[in-house]
Design an enzyme around this catalytic site. Structure first.
Site, mmCIF file in Angstrom:
data_model
loop_
_atom_site.group_PDB
_atom_site.id
_atom_site.type_symbol
_atom_site.label_atom_id
_atom_site.label_comp_id
_atom_site.label_asym_id
_atom_site.label_seq_id
_atom_site.Cartn_x
_atom_site.Cartn_y
_atom_site.Cartn_z
ATOM 1 N N ARG A 5 0.826 -1.204 0.000
ATOM 2 C CA ARG A 5 0.000 0.000 0.000
ATOM 3 C C ARG A 5 0.864 1.260 0.000
ATOM 4 O O ARG A 5 0.427 2.308 -0.461
ATOM 5 C CB ARG A 5 -0.889 0.036 1.260
ATOM 6 N N ARG B 242 10.018 5.898 -2.416
ATOM 7 C CA ARG B 242 10.403 6.824 -3.490
ATOM 8 C C ARG B 242 11.858 7.241 -3.367
ATOM 9 O O ARG B 242 12.324 7.555 -2.272
ATOM 10 C CB ARG B 242 9.519 8.069 -3.451
ATOM 11 N N ARG C 92 -9.713 -5.795 13.545
ATOM 12 C CA ARG C 92 -9.114 -4.882 14.511
ATOM 13 C C ARG C 92 -10.092 -3.738 14.732
ATOM 14 O O ARG C 92 -10.774 -3.303 13.794
ATOM 15 C CB ARG C 92 -7.786 -4.300 13.982
ATOM 16 N N ARG D 70 -0.821 6.282 16.013
ATOM 17 C CA ARG D 70 -0.659 7.605 15.401
ATOM 18 C C ARG D 70 -1.484 8.642 16.145
ATOM 19 O O ARG D 70 -2.384 8.298 16.915
ATOM 20 C CB ARG D 70 -1.036 7.574 13.914
ATOM 21 N N GLU E 89 -4.578 7.308 18.503
ATOM 22 C CA GLU E 89 -5.270 6.133 17.967
ATOM 23 C C GLU E 89 -4.587 4.865 18.469
ATOM 24 O O GLU E 89 -3.373 4.721 18.342
ATOM 25 C CB GLU E 89 -5.196 6.234 16.434
ATOM 26 N N TYR F 16 -9.980 -5.097 2.949
ATOM 27 C CA TYR F 16 -9.346 -3.846 3.391
ATOM 28 C C TYR F 16 -9.476 -2.866 2.226
ATOM 29 O O TYR F 16 -8.629 -2.830 1.337
ATOM 30 C CB TYR F 16 -7.888 -4.164 3.718
ATOM 31 N N ASP G 13 -10.022 0.886 0.398
ATOM 32 C CA ASP G 13 -9.995 2.342 0.450
ATOM 33 C C ASP G 13 -11.331 2.858 -0.086
ATOM 34 O O ASP G 13 -12.059 2.140 -0.771
ATOM 35 C CB ASP G 13 -8.834 2.873 -0.404
HETATM 36 N N1 UDP Z 1 2.728 0.869 8.304
HETATM 37 C C1 UDP Z 1 3.800 0.838 9.170
HETATM 38 N N2 UDP Z 1 4.320 2.013 9.614
HETATM 39 C C2 UDP Z 1 3.805 3.207 9.269
HETATM 40 C C3 UDP Z 1 2.722 3.248 8.399
HETATM 41 C C4 UDP Z 1 2.185 2.052 7.936
HETATM 42 O O1 UDP Z 1 4.270 -0.231 9.525
HETATM 43 O O2 UDP Z 1 4.321 4.237 9.752
HETATM 44 C C5 UDP Z 1 2.181 -0.430 7.830
HETATM 45 C C6 UDP Z 1 1.134 -0.979 8.810
HETATM 46 O O3 UDP Z 1 1.214 -2.393 8.782
HETATM 47 C C7 UDP Z 1 -0.150 -0.496 8.193
HETATM 48 C C8 UDP Z 1 0.148 -0.632 6.710
HETATM 49 O O4 UDP Z 1 1.531 -0.265 6.590
HETATM 50 O O5 UDP Z 1 -1.251 -1.277 8.609
HETATM 51 C C9 UDP Z 1 -0.711 0.220 5.786
HETATM 52 O O6 UDP Z 1 -0.572 1.567 6.164
HETATM 53 P P1 UDP Z 1 -1.667 2.662 5.812
HETATM 54 O O7 UDP Z 1 -1.106 3.993 6.173
HETATM 55 O O8 UDP Z 1 -2.137 2.446 4.434
HETATM 56 O O9 UDP Z 1 -2.839 2.283 6.859
HETATM 57 P P2 UDP Z 1 -4.289 2.919 7.152
HETATM 58 O O10 UDP Z 1 -4.174 4.424 7.058
HETATM 59 O O11 UDP Z 1 -5.235 2.294 6.156
HETATM 60 O O12 UDP Z 1 -4.536 2.452 8.561
#
Ligand code: UDP
Length: 368
Positions: free
Chosen positions: A171, A175, A247, A277, A298, A346, A348
């Site tokens: 996901r 870069r 979850r 986060r 969160e 999952y 978007d």
């Molecule tokens: N992830 C991580 N560290 C980060 C951000 C994301 O390990 O700082 C991993 C984590 O397993 C997460 C996945 O990447 O569930 C997808 O991240 P995304 O930001 O797409 O999650 P969402 O915003 O959908 O919760």
């Protein structure tokens, strides 16, 4: 025809609107007291900030039709998600980009130098990554994996990264330039008045009735010619094959003044920090001005029977319980299972809308 729907989130809103425009009568049952499912937004009563009550939702897509669709119901204003991450006592830019690499390693690498540098750190013995951890080790190497992904992923999923599919890491882009846009899609933005307003507008049609605080049960289905079910797949079948795992999230509100963290989303990748986060919601509406600020920490945990389901948990091992539900869903007549919970995916928001549009096209072919 009489159409019944379970859930007033994006899936049923999009399908309901299309079928209402076709002349069918649509009745939507929503167990919660509000529209828009988990993309629900509301104004914080203390600060007036528009809050994404179930966590950050940023609209991004490459799908022209989906983008045109949402813009038909709400004005979208420019917003680019630029996430920051705190790890090992420092702040970095996410997704991993050239600034992240240069700051993390204390280097001044150019794009091609960084590519070669990361390639040296990558575990090339992993030919076909079979899980999240292998995908990370194969493409970014151990240091960046441990700094940004291992702890966060264990907190987010409550599982070892070796049990999580590689697709979850895919996901996020990596870069080798200074582009710190979290998404790579052509279109990105925020509905000016929030997602609740967007869903209200989609549902604003004389052939649509919505009943809040009112769950649809399978036993009431014979009142309708067809039902669209966006509630949990296992709940439809009264959990007869056991529970699908999700979850859930807990949010802890923080009130502040001015700009508290300086960005919308700050990830906390260290496992010693219990939250995943912190979101400062005013930054999602950069065109608004507020003196106060509303933030939420969160926390992710296993979803209990009375909790709100957020993320379906897909593991690398075969899910026999899910297979049994999918099989039962295929055999069930007069019902279409849609959305994140109804299909246990999952998704978007843009993919949810695309899938809803496709469900409408299929339904029209069959019954229209
Ligand atoms: N992830 C991580 N560290 C980060 C951000 C994301 O390990 O700082 C991993 C984590 O397993 C997460 C996945 O990447 O569930 C997808 O991240 P995304 O930001 O797409 O999650 P969402 O915003 O959908 O919760």
């Amino acid at each position: 025809m009489k159409i019944g729907m379970a859930g007033a989130g994006l899936s049923c809103a999009v399908i309901g609107r299309a079928l209402a425009e076709d002349g069918h009568h649509v009745t939507i049952f929503e167990s919660r007291s509000h529209l828009a499912g988990n993309c629900y937004t509301e104004r914080d009563s203390e600060t007036g900030v528009l809050v994404h009550s179930y966590g950050p939702h940023i609209f991004h897509t490459d799908d022209d039709e989906v983008w045109a669709y949402v813009n038909r119901f709400s004005r979208f204003l420019p917003y680019v998600n630029r996430v920051k991450a705190t790890t090992q006592g420092r702040v970095f830019s996410l997704p991993i980009n050239l600034l992240t690499i240069n700051q993390y390693f204390g280097t001044t690498l150019s794009p091609s130098e960084a590519q070669a540098f990361i390639a040296e750190r990558a575990d090339k013995s992993i030919k076909e990554p079979a899980n999240f951890e292998e995908q990370a080790l194969r493409f970014i190497g151990r240091e960046l994996y441990e700094a940004f992904f291992r702890g966060y992923t264990r907190k987010q999923w409550g599982r070892e990264p070796t049990e999580i599919p590689a697709s979850i890491l895919k996901r996020l882009p990596v870069r080798f330039n200074y582009d710190d846009n979290y998404f790579s899609h052509r279109y990105q933005g925020m509905p000016e008045h929030g997602y609740t307003h967007l869903v209200e507008q989609i549902l604003d049609h004389p052939n649509i009735d919505v009943h809040l605080d009112n769950a649809l049960h399978r036993s009431q289905m014979d009142r309708f010619d067809h039902v669209f079910w966006s509630g949990p797949l296992d709940a439809y079948f009264d959990h007869q094959f056991g529970r699908l795992e999700y979850r859930t999230l807990d949010f802890e509100r923080i009130h502040g003044e001015g700009d508290v963290q300086g960005c919308a989303v700050m990830n906390y990748c260290d496992e010693s920090v219990p939250w995943t986060r912190i979101t400062e919601h005013k930054h999602f509406s950069p065109w608004e001005e507020h003196e106060g600020s509303t933030l939420f920490r969160e926390y992710s945990r296993a979803c209990g029977e009375n909790d709100i389901a957020y993320y379906p948990i897909h593991l690398t091992t075969a899910d026999t319980v899910l297979k049994r539900y999918q099989e039962a869903a295929r055999k069930e007549e007069g019902v279409t299972f849609v959305g994140r919970l109804g299909t246990y995916r999952y998704l978007d928001m843009d993919v949810t809308i695309r899938a809803a549009m496709d469900a409408v096209a299929d339904w029209r072919t069959q019954y229209g």
